[in-house]
Design an enzyme around this catalytic site. Structure first.
Site, PDB file in Angstrom:
ATOM      1  N   ASN A  87     -13.223   1.481  43.536  1.00  0.00           N
ATOM      2  CA  ASN A  87     -13.217   0.906  44.883  1.00  0.00           C
ATOM      3  C   ASN A  87     -14.600   0.356  45.222  1.00  0.00           C
ATOM      4  O   ASN A  87     -15.503   0.394  44.390  1.00  0.00           O
ATOM      5  CB  ASN A  87     -12.746   1.944  45.919  1.00  0.00           C
ATOM      6  CG  ASN A  87     -13.650   3.161  45.911  1.00  0.00           C
ATOM      7  OD1 ASN A  87     -14.843   3.058  46.175  1.00  0.00           O
ATOM      8  ND2 ASN A  87     -13.091   4.315  45.563  1.00  0.00           N
ATOM      9  N   ASP A 108      -7.799   7.887  45.156  1.00  0.00           N
ATOM     10  CA  ASP A 108      -6.706   8.812  45.480  1.00  0.00           C
ATOM     11  C   ASP A 108      -5.752   8.999  44.309  1.00  0.00           C
ATOM     12  O   ASP A 108      -5.115  10.033  44.189  1.00  0.00           O
ATOM     13  CB  ASP A 108      -5.940   8.285  46.701  1.00  0.00           C
ATOM     14  CG  ASP A 108      -6.799   8.404  47.960  1.00  0.00           C
ATOM     15  OD1 ASP A 108      -7.391   9.484  48.150  1.00  0.00           O
ATOM     16  OD2 ASP A 108      -6.907   7.425  48.718  1.00  0.00           O
ATOM     17  N   LYS A 153      -8.208  -0.481  23.806  1.00  0.00           N
ATOM     18  CA  LYS A 153      -8.042  -1.580  24.764  1.00  0.00           C
ATOM     19  C   LYS A 153      -6.628  -2.148  24.667  1.00  0.00           C
ATOM     20  O   LYS A 153      -6.145  -2.430  23.555  1.00  0.00           O
ATOM     21  CB  LYS A 153      -9.075  -2.672  24.461  1.00  0.00           C
ATOM     22  CG  LYS A 153      -9.080  -3.755  25.492  1.00  0.00           C
ATOM     23  CD  LYS A 153     -10.073  -4.857  25.164  1.00  0.00           C
ATOM     24  CE  LYS A 153      -9.919  -5.975  26.169  1.00  0.00           C
ATOM     25  NZ  LYS A 153     -10.499  -7.220  25.730  1.00  0.00           N
ATOM     26  N   ASP A 201      -7.923  16.591  45.782  1.00  0.00           N
ATOM     27  CA  ASP A 201      -8.752  16.319  46.963  1.00  0.00           C
ATOM     28  C   ASP A 201      -9.939  17.283  46.910  1.00  0.00           C
ATOM     29  O   ASP A 201      -9.787  18.490  47.123  1.00  0.00           O
ATOM     30  CB  ASP A 201      -7.926  16.528  48.241  1.00  0.00           C
ATOM     31  CG  ASP A 201      -8.697  16.082  49.475  1.00  0.00           C
ATOM     32  OD1 ASP A 201      -9.916  16.383  49.561  1.00  0.00           O
ATOM     33  OD2 ASP A 201      -8.102  15.430  50.350  1.00  0.00           O
ATOM     34  N   LYS A 231      -7.414  13.724  59.854  1.00  0.00           N
ATOM     35  CA  LYS A 231      -7.995  14.069  58.555  1.00  0.00           C
ATOM     36  C   LYS A 231      -8.816  15.349  58.654  1.00  0.00           C
ATOM     37  O   LYS A 231      -8.796  16.191  57.767  1.00  0.00           O
ATOM     38  CB  LYS A 231      -8.914  12.917  58.117  1.00  0.00           C
ATOM     39  CG  LYS A 231      -8.751  12.540  56.672  1.00  0.00           C
ATOM     40  CD  LYS A 231      -9.493  11.273  56.367  1.00  0.00           C
ATOM     41  CE  LYS A 231      -8.538  10.141  56.040  1.00  0.00           C
ATOM     42  NZ  LYS A 231      -9.222   8.923  55.653  1.00  0.00           N
ATOM     43  N   LYS A 238      -7.869  18.598  56.399  1.00  0.00           N
ATOM     44  CA  LYS A 238      -8.778  19.104  55.355  1.00  0.00           C
ATOM     45  C   LYS A 238      -9.385  20.448  55.734  1.00  0.00           C
ATOM     46  O   LYS A 238     -10.088  21.054  54.922  1.00  0.00           O
ATOM     47  CB  LYS A 238      -9.892  18.089  55.086  1.00  0.00           C
ATOM     48  CG  LYS A 238      -9.338  16.711  54.763  1.00  0.00           C
ATOM     49  CD  LYS A 238     -10.067  15.985  53.689  1.00  0.00           C
ATOM     50  CE  LYS A 238      -9.384  14.646  53.432  1.00  0.00           C
ATOM     51  NZ  LYS A 238      -9.584  14.124  52.111  1.00  0.00           N
TER      52      LYS A 238
END
Ligand code: CTP
Length: 437
Positions: A238, A307, A317, A336, A376, A380
């Site tokens: 990301n 995630d 490859k 998590d 959240k 958590k």
């Protein structure tokens, strides 16, 4: 009526404090007055750059040079860069009362000796005052004017038992040692004794002036993205740059904490004094974090953990073939890390540290920021979550943060990531102090 004569104006005392930056951002050394002392060594050529950085950071700087330093770099260079006459002798006739060594440090926040030669350190250890730099150091008021010493010398000179003994003595007497670093030396040898680079010295001076709100505490930080391999050359990741997490690690170290930074794949330098563990995937990150939990007081999870990961990564490859369809991947959910850590602390508060681990999460959202952050935080099982808009901040130097806890929300004033990190660290320190009061 008789008037007493006004005290003669010192040529070498602190000038008026400098103004802040023109754009309104506070400069990190605005209002600080420093004495930069150079003693003999080839690293003197770096002190010109250091002086420039200190001045750019907002400090006013009075330069003092020993005879040895004057053999390596000229007084004119340092005068031009500091905008002030340079003091090179205790007998300088420009000082009206001949007491430059006293006036020099009365309004100074710190004396920075860079480079500090072997001989200077020996003189200081012995309390000698027969040349201007050691004289000024001995004459400074130690309660209000710190002494920061950046050694620079050949590795054999640094390793010599007499030097090591003298270094221990000046540290016992209150000097703060900056470096030295290891590496290639001007003499062609390689080893300990190099002066820290000017930018590193600037950071160390800025750090010195930060409040030590986390002294004695240990902070664990995750930062950056994770990378989940599809095959040996491709993967899922990301846009997190790691800048916020690295800024928090730096701010915590500046505040006196011992910091462990578990970093995903990013190209950022490790903040000074921070212990760094590099990882790649979410599972690597979890594996690196869990053994650290018992030894830390605060956990700040800033990492943008992927995630999901491919259920299987190809060993080689994956090749295109003229008639083959595009590959498809099954994804499985990653652990998590923050929730796992928070649950482990809940289940088994550890006895290794005086207080249970305080967990802080980050919520990176693209919409409905506070609603998602609140949910959240509860999901958590953590006391504090810091909400920010991911797409607006990834890769950038500034950010906007909102602190969300059981009581409600509090936005931090917008700013660059380091300024925000310092505010967050101060906030966490206040929460810990409250909890243990
Ligand atoms: N986090 C974590 N491990 C994960 C996912 C997230 O430790 N596998 C941590 C992050 O470091 C951050 C917080 O949990 O402190 C929230 O991360 P975020 O990506 O905003 O939320 P997610 O839990 O992934 O939820 P969603 O993707 O649904 O927004």
């Amino acid at each position: 009526m008789k008037h007493s004569a006004p005290a003669p104006r010192s040529v070498f005392a602190a000038p008026e404090p400098s103004a802040g930056a023109a754009d309104g951002h506070a400069l990190p050394l605005a209002g600080r007055h420093l004495v930069l002392a150079l003693t003999g060594g080839i690293a003197c050529y770096k002190s010109a750059e250091l002086l420039r950085l200190l001045v750019k950071a907002g400090a006013t700087v009075q330069v003092v040079m020993s005879e040895g330093a004057l053999r390596f770099i000229t007084e004119a260079t340092m005068q031009a860069l500091s905008g002030r006459p340079v003091l090179t002798s205790a007998w300088d006739a420009r000082e009206p009362d001949s007491m430059a060594h006293i006036h020099l440090t009365r309004q100074a926040d710190a004396v920075l000796v860079a480079p500090a030669s072997t001989d200077f350190i020996a003189r200081l250890a012995a309390g000698r005052c027969d040349e201007i730099v050691s004289l000024a150091c001995v004459a400074r008021p130690p309660q209000r004017c710190a002494l920061l010493v950046a050694p620079a010398m050949n590795r054999e000179m640094w390793a010599h038992p007499a030097t090591q003994r003298n270094v221990r003595r000046i540290v016992d007497d209150g000097a703060v040692l900056l470096g030295p670093a290891a590496g290639a030396q001007a003499c062609g040898e390689v080893g300990d004794g190099r002066m820290l680079e000017p930018a590193e010295l600037l950071d160390a001076v800025v750090a010195h002036f930060q409040p030590k709100s986390l002294r004695g505490l240990r902070m664990l930080v995750t930062a950056g993205p994770t990378f989940e391999a599809l095959d040996p050359v491709r993967g899922l990741t990301n846009r997190s740059s790691g800048k916020m997490g690295f800024a928090i690690a730096r701010a915590a170290a500046e505040a006196g904490a011992e910091v462990t930074l578990v970093a995903g794949p990013v190209h950022l330098p490790t903040p000074a004094g921070v212990q760094r563990i590099d990882v790649e995937s979410a599972r690597d990150m979890l594996q690196a974090v869990m053994p650290q939990v018992a030894g830390h007081d605060v956990f700040v999870a800033t990492a943008a953990v992927a995630d999901w990961r491919p259920a299987e990564a190809a060993e080689h490859k994956i090749k295109k073939a003229a008639d083959a369809a595009a590959p498809e991947w099954a994804l499985v959910e990653n652990p998590d890390i923050l929730a796992t850590v928070a649950a482990s602390v809940e289940a088994r508060p550890h006895a290794a540290r005086p207080r249970p681990l305080y967990c802080v999460g980050f919520a990176a959202e693209s919409e409905r920021l506070l609603e998602h952050a609140r949910a959240k935080r509860e999901r958590k099982g953590i006391p504090l979550i810091v909400a920010n808009l991911g797409p607006a901040t990834f890769g950038r130097d500034d950010n906007a943060l909102v602190l969300v806890d059981e009581q409600g929300e509090r936005p931090l004033p917008a700013g660059d990531k380091l300024a925000l990190a310092r505010l967050l660290v101060a906030d966490i320190a206040a929460r810990l102090a409250l909890a243990s009061a």
